[in-house]
Design an enzyme around this catalytic site. Structure first.
Site, PDB file in Angstrom:
ATOM      1  N   ARG A   1      -8.385   8.141   4.133  1.00 40.07           N
ATOM      2  CA  ARG A   1      -9.326   7.064   3.770  1.00 40.07           C
ATOM      3  C   ARG A   1     -10.085   6.588   5.002  1.00 40.07           C
ATOM      4  O   ARG A   1     -11.321   6.438   4.974  1.00 40.07           O
ATOM      5  CB  ARG A   1      -8.559   5.884   3.144  1.00 40.07           C
ATOM      6  N   ARG A   2      -9.356   6.329   6.079  1.00 41.73           N
ATOM      7  CA  ARG A   2     -10.015   5.887   7.312  1.00 41.73           C
ATOM      8  C   ARG A   2     -10.892   7.005   7.886  1.00 41.73           C
ATOM      9  O   ARG A   2     -12.003   6.751   8.342  1.00 41.73           O
ATOM     10  CB  ARG A   2      -8.971   5.456   8.345  1.00 41.73           C
TER      11      ARG A   2
ATOM     12  N   ARG B   1       1.281   4.468  18.562  1.00 40.40           N
ATOM     13  CA  ARG B   1      -0.142   4.704  18.311  1.00 40.40           C
ATOM     14  C   ARG B   1      -1.015   4.047  19.393  1.00 40.40           C
ATOM     15  O   ARG B   1      -1.953   4.655  19.895  1.00 40.40           O
ATOM     16  CB  ARG B   1      -0.513   4.188  16.917  1.00 40.40           C
TER      17      ARG B   1
ATOM     18  N   ARG C   1       0.853  10.102  13.888  1.00 38.49           N
ATOM     19  CA  ARG C   1       1.928   9.399  13.200  1.00 38.49           C
ATOM     20  C   ARG C   1       2.615   8.493  14.221  1.00 38.49           C
ATOM     21  O   ARG C   1       2.305   8.524  15.392  1.00 38.49           O
ATOM     22  CB  ARG C   1       2.971  10.385  12.641  1.00 38.49           C
TER      23      ARG C   1
ATOM     24  N   CYS D   1      -1.593   7.524  -2.339  1.00 44.91           N
ATOM     25  CA  CYS D   1      -1.989   6.790  -1.134  1.00 44.91           C
ATOM     26  C   CYS D   1      -2.353   7.729   0.011  1.00 44.91           C
ATOM     27  O   CYS D   1      -2.668   7.277   1.104  1.00 44.91           O
ATOM     28  CB  CYS D   1      -0.917   5.781  -0.717  1.00 44.91           C
TER      29      CYS D   1
ATOM     30  N   LYS E   1       0.823  -1.218   0.000  1.00 50.08           N
ATOM     31  CA  LYS E   1       0.000   0.000   0.000  1.00 50.08           C
ATOM     32  C   LYS E   1       0.852   1.261   0.000  1.00 50.08           C
ATOM     33  O   LYS E   1       0.338   2.349  -0.282  1.00 50.08           O
ATOM     34  CB  LYS E   1      -0.986  -0.004   1.167  1.00 50.08           C
ATOM     35  N   ASP E   2       2.160   1.157   0.297  1.00 45.57           N
ATOM     36  CA  ASP E   2       3.053   2.320   0.262  1.00 45.57           C
ATOM     37  C   ASP E   2       3.619   2.585  -1.130  1.00 45.57           C
ATOM     38  O   ASP E   2       4.224   3.633  -1.359  1.00 45.57           O
ATOM     39  CB  ASP E   2       4.230   2.126   1.234  1.00 45.57           C
TER      40      ASP E   2
END
Length: 322
Positions: free
Chosen positions: A132-133, A160, A154, A247, A84-85
């Site tokens: 997106r989230r 997190r 981040r 992305c 996805k990166d």
């Protein structure tokens, strides 16, 4: 590929605990296939040192450029990326030799007191660095008749989750695959179903990349390739590319295989684009035969993207600020 059997193959990887873990799994598989030793070469990328939010620094490529430069300079023999990166455009002189079998593609909620998303209180503070989230979580909250506050964050997985354990946030949302790969899956209080939150294109999958000129290494790494994973993520990334979105855009996509008994005969591709406040989503799906080639998988993604654009998707992607 250097053919001396005692010469280690050099695997380029980011330094994070997650990157080292997933690169370690690939290294084990490459050792098994080639009989060669594999050494991990740690490389720091711009995305690792920048403290800006991904939506501000563009997202696309910030975690992969340094790895690709090392490949092209011959400092490493191959590299492992979180798919996805990766930018959707191919890199000149390099080839993705393998996409191993995909991990869980879903997003995971890590919330205080073991809560699920539906149990979170009105006004709950949820950490995520992903537009997106943000768009889909806000939409899901609205559908449940409540409001949430998304907080841009981040940092690595420990950082997190620490925001929740420290009481600064009610919850964070992370990729389930990342939690699984570092042995922290028990931290998830809910795996968010793809029917409600579509993952990032390619989420949960890895890309093993090497120089396009090294035919022997391409063939060896190709032993790790999973054709179903490759077909699915190629369709997802084709949709992302057709939308001309990077992305850091609020785009989700997921292709899954539909089986008739034991026979896999169809692939369903779903895509979503939304405004960050969750008030408007364009979400569509298409189902067709499992793509038998790269071109067929690309076509599946392009066709669904075109339908989404016809429904107004382009107007929803202009937002970049968190």
């Amino acid at each position: 590929m250097n053919t001396r059997p005692d010469q280690p193959l050099r695997l380029g990887t980011r330094r994070s605990k997650l990157a080292m873990s997933q690169s370690g799994h690939v290294a084990d598989a490459v050792r098994a296939v080639t009989g060669r030793p594999v050494e991990l070469v740690e490389i720091t990328t711009y995305g690792d040192v920048s403290r800006e939010h991904l939506a501000q620094i563009g997202g696309t490529g910030v975690f992969v450029t340094a790895l690709r430069d090392a490949l092209l300079r011959g400092e490493v023999d191959f590299a492992v990326h979180s798919l996805k990166d990766l930018p959707t455009a191919p890199a000149e002189g390099l080839v993705i030799a393998a996409m191993p079998q995909r991990e869980d593609a879903r997003d995971a909620l890590v919330a205080r007191d073991g809560l699920t998303f539906e149990q979170l209180p009105d006004g709950a503070r949820i950490g995520t660095g992903s537009p997106r989230r943000t768009a889909q979580l806000n939409h899901l909250a609205l559908s449940l008749g409540k409001r949430i506050e998304t907080v841009p964050i981040r940092g690595n997985v420990d950082t997190r989750i620490g925001f929740v354990h420290g009481g600064e946030l009610d919850a964070v949302v992370l990729a389930a695959a990342g939690l699984n790969r570092i042995g922290r899956s028990a931290e998830a209080t809910e795996l968010l179903p793809v029917d409600g939150i579509l993952p990032a294109p390619g989420q949960g999958a890895l890309a093993v990349e090497c120089p396009a000129s090294d035919a022997d290494l391409i063939a060896a790494l190709g032993e790790l390739d999973d054709p179903y994973t490759r077909a699915a993520v190629t369709a997802e990334r084709s949709l992302l590319a057709r939308l001309e979105a990077g992305c850091s855009a609020p785009v989700g996509a997921f292709a899954d295989l539909l089986a008739d008994g034991q026979t896999v005969n169809e692939m369903r591709l779903r895509g979503v684009v939304g405004t960050l406040d969750g008030s408007t989503l364009v979400q569509l799906s298409t189902t067709g035969p499992v793509p038998r080639s790269h071109d067929e998988a690309m076509a599946l993604g392009r066709e669904l993207a075109d339908e989404m654009l016809a429904k107004g998707a382009a107007g929803l992607m202009g937002e970049r600020a968190l």
